[in-house]
Design an enzyme around this catalytic site. Structure first.
Site, PDB file in Angstrom:
ATOM      1  N   SER A 109      -9.801  -1.051   7.029  1.00  0.00           N
ATOM      2  CA  SER A 109      -9.286  -0.880   5.669  1.00  0.00           C
ATOM      3  C   SER A 109      -8.519  -2.049   5.083  1.00  0.00           C
ATOM      4  O   SER A 109      -8.157  -2.001   3.917  1.00  0.00           O
ATOM      5  CB  SER A 109      -8.382   0.347   5.601  1.00  0.00           C
ATOM      6  OG  SER A 109      -9.168   1.485   5.415  1.00  0.00           O
ATOM      7  N   SER A 138      -9.790   1.292   2.755  1.00  0.00           N
ATOM      8  CA  SER A 138      -8.942   2.077   1.893  1.00  0.00           C
ATOM      9  C   SER A 138      -7.846   1.268   1.186  1.00  0.00           C
ATOM     10  O   SER A 138      -7.227   1.762   0.249  1.00  0.00           O
ATOM     11  CB  SER A 138      -8.282   3.196   2.699  1.00  0.00           C
ATOM     12  OG  SER A 138      -7.441   2.655   3.703  1.00  0.00           O
ATOM     13  N   LYS A 175       0.848  -1.203   0.000  1.00  0.00           N
ATOM     14  CA  LYS A 175       0.000   0.000   0.000  1.00  0.00           C
ATOM     15  C   LYS A 175       0.877   1.245   0.000  1.00  0.00           C
ATOM     16  O   LYS A 175       1.887   1.296   0.726  1.00  0.00           O
ATOM     17  CB  LYS A 175      -0.900  -0.037   1.238  1.00  0.00           C
ATOM     18  CG  LYS A 175      -1.999   1.017   1.282  1.00  0.00           C
ATOM     19  CD  LYS A 175      -2.865   0.806   2.531  1.00  0.00           C
ATOM     20  CE  LYS A 175      -4.019   1.774   2.625  1.00  0.00           C
ATOM     21  NZ  LYS A 175      -4.879   1.527   3.815  1.00  0.00           N
TER      22      LYS A 175
HETATM   23  N1  GLN Z   1     -13.231   3.459   6.190  1.00  0.00           N
HETATM   24  C1  GLN Z   1     -12.687   3.951   7.414  1.00  0.00           C
HETATM   25  C2  GLN Z   1     -12.358   5.417   7.283  1.00  0.00           C
HETATM   26  O1  GLN Z   1     -12.679   5.967   6.304  1.00  0.00           O
HETATM   27  C3  GLN Z   1     -11.488   3.156   7.806  1.00  0.00           C
HETATM   28  C4  GLN Z   1     -10.296   3.532   7.028  1.00  0.00           C
HETATM   29  C5  GLN Z   1      -9.087   2.758   7.439  1.00  0.00           C
HETATM   30  O2  GLN Z   1      -9.164   1.737   8.099  1.00  0.00           O
HETATM   31  N2  GLN Z   1      -7.947   3.284   7.086  1.00  0.00           N
HETATM   32  O3  GLN Z   1     -11.804   6.018   8.141  1.00  0.00           O
END
Ligand code: GLN
Length: 472
Positions: A169, A145, A70
């Site tokens: 994410s 994400s 990532k």
């Molecule tokens: N979808 C969640 C957010 O928008 C979690 C994102 C993540 O785990 N980085 O914060």
């Protein structure tokens, strides 16, 4: 082929690392323009790494395994963007600890994967470089994400990948892409060189096509790191040993608040129930369990995570990293840089967080959210007095269409209703594919475990995987 199989073949000299790599680069060539899993493919660097492994006598436990990373993990001399314009042109002067450990283990990093800007989102649509598409249906999102990492594994671009979690994410995109994704216990994997979103929640986790590969990857990247003050001062407990042991006699609680809640698609609920029944047939003791305060997880998360983000993202001021848009004075330069460099969702989080931390509202919002966080921890501790692990859906729905939730942040935030509580507690969880739901798309079932409960968590996940209907 799995990472375990590739590494065994390369170590035994049955295949060269270069040959394995070329096969994956060909898969990337064939489909990357459609999927957009990567911000950057590192073909030349990967070829050099593969050749070095082929020439070496000490090939390592990940010998020749292609890995996608990532793009919020630092890679020395290689752009690290967080899918944000604000880091334009920045090349980290050091490797993240996980990156260094992958190199040392003989892994071959094939590229940096797309994400929601600064990991804020659940669909990878918040990337400044355009969305990633779901390999199972390119009109749909891969989740987020870590959507780029999940899509890369699902598309066969790499057998394994690293993602990061703040609120789900890794697990949520794993579920939507039909792969395995792990959120380790907080502190088990070093955050050194992971660009911070919300430091008390952030954790790097592996993605793979099966449970065994994720166990292998976690054994390699996890364990104490003096460069991260929140790193647990211990080695990773053995995960591969005992992975296939019986689950007979284990206590498994099915979380009622997550499985039976509104918004969970019937096929997702059925998958959790079927996985529970399969474990019961294998000799586990299965019963429903209530974790009442988990209901408030999303509300607490969307105060705590933006609060920490507003502080962490203050460092992007046009002076130290990447983008600078000049202005008449320093304050104007700073404001214009941040205005041009951050996307809408990042700005929304900074404003939410700054407001929640402001003097007059601190107790009402941030302080209250921290108290809720403590209640959630206590509820889970109570559940783990009765059960070894817990089961729940990962995502309430299968992959949705690109654009379906972009104008409704609250709908997007609800994607993480079943994953966020584990980030708030700091505990461990894994998402395992379990058949298909609406439109024939993959469904994931989540196994939750107490702190450092990874060995039993992986064992149960493996038992579910063995008994799962195959995704279409
Ligand atoms: N979808 C969640 C957010 O928008 C979690 C994102 C993540 O785990 N980085 O914060």
């Amino acid at each position: 082929m799995t990472a375990v199989e590739i590494a065994a073949d390369v170590r035994a000299g049955r295949r060269s690392a270069r040959d394995v790599l070329e096969q994956h680069l060909a898969a990337i060539d064939a489909r990357e323009s459609e999927i957009h899993a990567f911000n950057l493919v590192l073909a030349d660097e990967a070829r050099a790494a593969a050749d070095a492994i082929d020439a070496s006598d000490d090939k390592g436990p990940l010998a020749g395994v292609p890995i996608a990373i990532k793009d919020n993990m630092c890679t020395r001399g290689i752009p690290t963007t967080c899918s944000s314009r604000i880091l334009e042109g920045w090349k980290p002067p050091y490797d993240a600890t996980v990156v260094q450990r992958l190199h040392e283990a003989g892994g071959v990093i094939v590229g940096k994967t797309n994400l929601d800007e600064f990991a804020m989102g659940s669909s990878t649509e918040n990337s400044a470089f355009g969305p990633t598409r779901n390999p199972h249906d390119p009109t749909r999102v891969p989740g987020g994400s870590s959507g780029g990492s999940s899509a890369a594994v699902a598309a066969g671009f790499a057998p394994v990948a690293l993602g990061s979690e703040t609120g789900g994410s890794v697990r949520q995109p794993a579920s939507l892409c039909g792969v395995v994704g792990v959120k380790p216990t907080y502190g088990l994997v070093s955050r050194y060189g992971l660009v911070a979103f919300a430091s008390s929640l952030d954790q790097i986790g592996p993605l793979g096509t099966d449970v065994r590969d994720c166990a292998l990857l976690l054994e390699i990247v996890g364990g104490h790191d003096v460069l991260d003050s929140t790193s647990i001062p211990a080695a990773v407990p053995p995960l591969l040993d005992g992975l296939d042991d019986s689950v007979a006699g284990l206590g498994i609680g099915v979380i009622e608040e997550m499985t039976d809640r509104d918004g969970v698609e019937p096929a997702v609920r059925d998958a959790v129930r079927a996985a529970a029944a399969a474990l019961e047939a294998a000799g586990a003791h299965v019963a429903p369990v209530s974790v009442p305060s988990s209901e408030y997880g999303i509300s607490a998360y969307y105060l705590i995570a933006p609060a920490e983000a507003s502080s962490n993202l203050a460092r992007y001021d046009g002076v130290r990293y990447g983008l600078r848009v000049d202005g008449d004075d320093v304050a104007a330069m700073n404001a214009r840089t941040r205005d041009a460099g951050f996307g809408d969702e990042v700005k929304r989080r900074i404003m939410l967080g700054t407001y929640a931390l402001s003097a007059g509202y601190y107790d009402a919002y941030y302080g209250q959210a921290q108290r809720v966080r403590t209640l959630i921890i206590r509820d889970f501790e109570r559940a783990y007095q009765q059960f070894d692990v817990l089961l729940a859906p990962t995502s309430p729905t299968v992959a949705f269409e690109i654009g379906a939730k972009t104008n409704d942040p609250w709908a997007m935030y609800l994607c993480d209703v079943c994953t966020v509580p584990v980030n708030l507690t700091g505990h461990a969880a894994i998402s395992v594919p379990y058949g298909t739901g609406d439109f024939g798309l993959p469904v994931g079932v989540q196994v939750l475990a107490p702190p450092l409960g990874e060995p039993v968590m992986f064992r149960v996940a493996r038992a579910i995987e063995e008994r799962a209907p195959r995704a279409g």
